[in-house]
Design a protein around this motif. Structure first.
Motif, short mmCIF file in Angstrom:
data_model
loop_
_atom_site.label_atom_id
_atom_site.label_comp_id
_atom_site.label_asym_id
_atom_site.label_seq_id
_atom_site.Cartn_x
_atom_site.Cartn_y
_atom_site.Cartn_z
N GLU A 115 0.83 -1.22 0.00
CA GLU A 115 0.00 0.00 0.00
C GLU A 115 0.85 1.26 0.00
N ASP A 116 1.96 1.25 0.75
CA ASP A 116 2.82 2.43 0.81
C ASP A 116 3.42 2.75 -0.56
N CYS A 117 3.92 1.71 -1.25
CA CYS A 117 4.50 1.94 -2.57
C CYS A 117 3.43 2.32 -3.60
N ALA A 118 2.26 1.71 -3.48
CA ALA A 118 1.17 2.05 -4.41
C ALA A 118 0.74 3.50 -4.25
N ARG A 119 0.75 3.98 -3.01
CA ARG A 119 0.39 5.38 -2.77
C ARG A 119 1.44 6.30 -3.38
N GLU A 120 2.72 6.00 -3.18
CA GLU A 120 3.79 6.80 -3.76
C GLU A 120 3.77 6.76 -5.28
N LEU A 121 3.41 5.59 -5.83
CA LEU A 121 3.40 5.39 -7.29
C LEU A 121 2.50 6.41 -7.99
N PHE A 122 1.40 6.77 -7.35
CA PHE A 122 0.44 7.70 -7.97
C PHE A 122 0.43 9.08 -7.31
N PRO A 124 1.99 12.58 -7.56
CA PRO A 124 2.80 13.40 -8.48
C PRO A 124 3.99 14.09 -7.81
N SER A 125 3.94 14.25 -6.49
CA SER A 125 5.05 14.91 -5.80
C SER A 125 6.16 13.95 -5.41
N ASP A 126 5.91 12.65 -5.58
CA ASP A 126 6.91 11.66 -5.17
C ASP A 126 7.93 11.45 -6.29
N ARG A 128 9.28 8.85 -7.25
CA ARG A 128 9.04 7.61 -7.99
C ARG A 128 7.65 7.59 -8.63
N TYR A 129 7.09 8.74 -8.87
CA TYR A 129 5.76 8.84 -9.49
C TYR A 129 5.75 8.05 -10.81
N LEU A 130 4.83 7.08 -10.88
CA LEU A 130 4.64 6.23 -12.06
C LEU A 130 5.90 5.43 -12.44
N TYR A 131 6.80 5.20 -11.46
CA TYR A 131 7.98 4.38 -11.76
C TYR A 131 7.60 2.90 -11.65
N PRO A 132 7.71 2.14 -12.74
CA PRO A 132 7.13 0.78 -12.77
C PRO A 132 7.91 -0.28 -12.00
N PHE A 133 8.98 0.12 -11.28
CA PHE A 133 9.73 -0.85 -10.48
C PHE A 133 9.86 -0.39 -9.03
N ILE A 134 8.94 0.43 -8.59
CA ILE A 134 8.95 0.90 -7.21
C ILE A 134 8.82 -0.31 -6.28
N ASN A 135 9.57 -0.31 -5.17
CA ASN A 135 9.51 -1.42 -4.21
C ASN A 135 10.09 -0.95 -2.88
N CYS A 136 9.95 -1.79 -1.86
CA CYS A 136 10.57 -1.52 -0.56
C CYS A 136 10.78 -2.86 0.12
N THR A 137 11.11 -2.84 1.41
CA THR A 137 11.33 -4.12 2.10
C THR A 137 10.03 -4.90 2.30
N GLN A 138 8.88 -4.25 2.07
CA GLN A 138 7.59 -4.92 2.26
C GLN A 138 7.08 -5.60 0.99
N CYS A 139 7.72 -5.31 -0.16
CA CYS A 139 7.11 -5.80 -1.41
C CYS A 139 8.12 -5.86 -2.54
N ASN A 184 16.02 -1.89 -4.52
CA ASN A 184 15.77 -0.45 -4.48
C ASN A 184 16.28 0.26 -5.74
N ALA A 185 15.45 1.12 -6.32
CA ALA A 185 15.79 1.80 -7.58
C ALA A 185 14.81 2.94 -7.80
N CYS A 186 15.10 3.75 -8.82
CA CYS A 186 14.20 4.84 -9.19
C CYS A 186 14.37 5.14 -10.68
N HIS A 187 13.66 6.16 -11.16
CA HIS A 187 13.74 6.55 -12.57
C HIS A 187 15.19 6.79 -13.03
N ILE A 188 16.00 7.31 -12.13
CA ILE A 188 17.36 7.73 -12.50
C ILE A 188 18.30 6.54 -12.65
N CYS A 189 18.23 5.58 -11.70
CA CYS A 189 19.26 4.55 -11.63
C CYS A 189 18.78 3.13 -11.90
#
Length: 498
Positions: A115-122, A124-126, A128-139, A184-189
């Motif tokens: 849920e935390d990553c899904a919230r960040e995914l959408f 616009p201020s995050d 990782r907005y719309l980053y298709p490989f967002i993840n954390c230690t929970q998922c 762990n990753a983002c749009h940049i790396c």
């Protein structure tokens, strides 16, 4: 003052366990260290008697949501014997580098986006907005990206993606949700998706438009490719059936949001972290879906629903006009799910010219798990992504053995200690491609578990591929009649002996 060596086995790698231990130690003023080992997690802890007791109690009771402790052993010892004594002088707590060869460790399974990553995914201020490989230690990806154990980034498909300063900062911050999150990753790396010359969000938008136009698209997911089309378009589904040579077998449906009239137990199963396909009767569908649903399952009114369990699927479904897509394993009939980019274009060219690829390798392919609800209880029908290779446990240690599985709808099992590790679904072992996948699955599990079988068990039928493979291992062989094997497997599942 007490000092203990605490050894944990279970799902304790890849689920944020070491950061949890570090934070818990800080809470109780406990000094020492934690590290991954080949068999799980090893903790050295020193502190006041009452603090240590509370620390040990909370290890079990407040563990991270995706953690599972199968065994905990405590060994009291003098403080001067602990490995952190020189560097820390019992003035702090440290996460040490991993140590030890792979053993009977519980391999973490892939889990749906939290849920935390899904919230960040959408958001616009995050970043990782719309980053298709967002993840954390929970998922996120676990089993499908692991090359070697212990579970650390250099032993995964993420090894070639160097973290940017922002991701590195999160990764090294004990109070961050991504502290030691290996993918762990983002749009940049991080990894990216592409469709022909388009990359990232532009590629996903182009593919979403193709789906809305009635096209079939191959989408690379977590454990392999899906063949995807609009689930509300009967013509597209008919075409997919024809091209895949699958005249009547039901297709699975992936949802942006679950249909409102599903029973609570079905919704709970679909929305669980394991995120299986759940087959359920679907009554009173919207009129615009009635014709399409007959194409999705021509044999009955049951439909296999699943959630959009990866961030890539969530972004894709946020951009389509349709809220439901058919998402079926991308393979040639009777062969395993395709996981490699070049293989996908070669094998699926007769079905579609459209491929949404990404550049993170799939190390261990895994089909979607399939389940149903029967007599009010959840029933797992096919163990794949999200469940495998979670083990079945026995009352005591068993021989290190290899169980060769069935001829059709096959999976294999390796034992280590008192656990039987069951592979993801392999399939029907009649084709050369599936036989190669079978052999690769065996060697992958052997490598990850570090357990060499001294005994093999196979079917009594002499001509099955599984039987012939077991004969090549040069270990004593036990042959079991097929229906006895079914009986014993159910006994094992429920820890029955005798």
């Amino acid at each position: 003052m007490s000092s203990y060596k605490i050894t944990l086995r279970g799902i304790v790698q890849g689920v944020g366990f070491r950061p949890f231990v570090s934070n818990l130690a800080a809470q109780y003023g406990v000094c020492g260290s934690v590290r991954n080992t080949g068999g799980g997690v090893e903790i050295y802890a020193s502190g006041d008697d009452s603090a240590i007791l509370s620390f040990i109690k909370d290890l079990k009771e407040k563990r991270p949501p995706r953690a599972h402790i199968a065994e905990m052993t405590l060994q009291e010892q003098p403080a001067e014997n602990t490995p952190h004594k020189d560097s820390l002088k019992f003035a702090g707590f440290q996460i040490l580098p991993s140590a030890g060869k792979a053993g009977a460790v519980f391999i973490p399974e892939d889990t749906a986006v939290c849920e935390d990553c899904a919230r960040e995914l959408f958001d616009p201020s995050d970043r990782r907005y719309l980053y298709p490989f967002i993840n954390c230690t929970q998922c996120g990806a676990r089993y499908t990206i692991i090359n070697t154990l212990p579970y650390d980034r250099p032993g995964t498909a993420m090894e070639s993606f160097a973290m940017c300063p922002e991701c590195e900062k999160e990764y090294n911050n004990p109070s961050d949700r991504r502290f030691h999150a290996q993918p762990n990753a983002c749009h940049i790396c991080g990894p990216f998706v592409y469709y022909r010359s388009l990359k990232g969000l532009s590629a996903i938008k182009a593919v979403a438009a193709l789906i809305d136009e009635g096209e079939i698209v191959a989408v690379k997911g977590l454990g392999g490719y899906h063949l995807v089309c609009d689930a509300a378009n009967p013509l597209a589904i008919r075409r997919l059936r024809l091209l895949k040579n699958r005249p009547t077998k039901p297709f699975a449906v992936m949802c942006r949001n679950l249909p409102p009239n599903l029973p609570p137990i079905v919704k709970e199963a679909i929305l669980s972290p394991a995120a299986p396909i759940v087959i359920t009767p679907y009554h009173n569908p919207p009129k615009e879906l009635e014709e399409a649903l007959k194409e999705i399952n021509p044999l009955s009114g049951e439909i296999g629903f699943m959630q959009s369990y990866t961030p890539l699927h969530k972004v894709l479904l946020s951009l389509t006009k349709t809220a439901l897509i058919v998402a079926t394993s991308a393979n040639i009939n009777g062969e395993p799910i395709i996981a490699d980019n070049e293989e996908a274009e070669e094998e699926l060219s007769g079905i579609t010219p459209h491929f949404l690829h990404h550049n993170r390798p799939i190390v261990n392919r895994a089909d979607d798990s399939v389940a149903s609800v029967s007599l009010g209880e959840f029933r797992l029908l096919r163990r794949g992504r999200g469940y495998a290779p979670f083990p079945v446990s026995f009352p005591g240690d068993v021989h290190p053995l290899f169980a060769a599985g069935a001829h059709l709808k096959s999976s294999i099992t390796l034992t280590a200690g008192r656990y039987a590790f069951v592979s993801p679904y392999i399939g029907d072992t009649e084709s050369t491609a599936t036989q190669e996948f079978y052999k690769k699955s065996y060697h992958n599990m052997l490598r990850l578990l570090g357990s060499t079988p001294t005994l093999a068990v196979c079917d009594l039928h002499p001509d099955y591929f599984s039987t012939r493979f077991a004969q090549t291992l040069n270990v004593p062989l036990i042959r079991v009649q097929h229906h006895h094997a079914h009986l014993f497997s159910v006994m094992a599942e429920h820890s029955l002996t005798g």
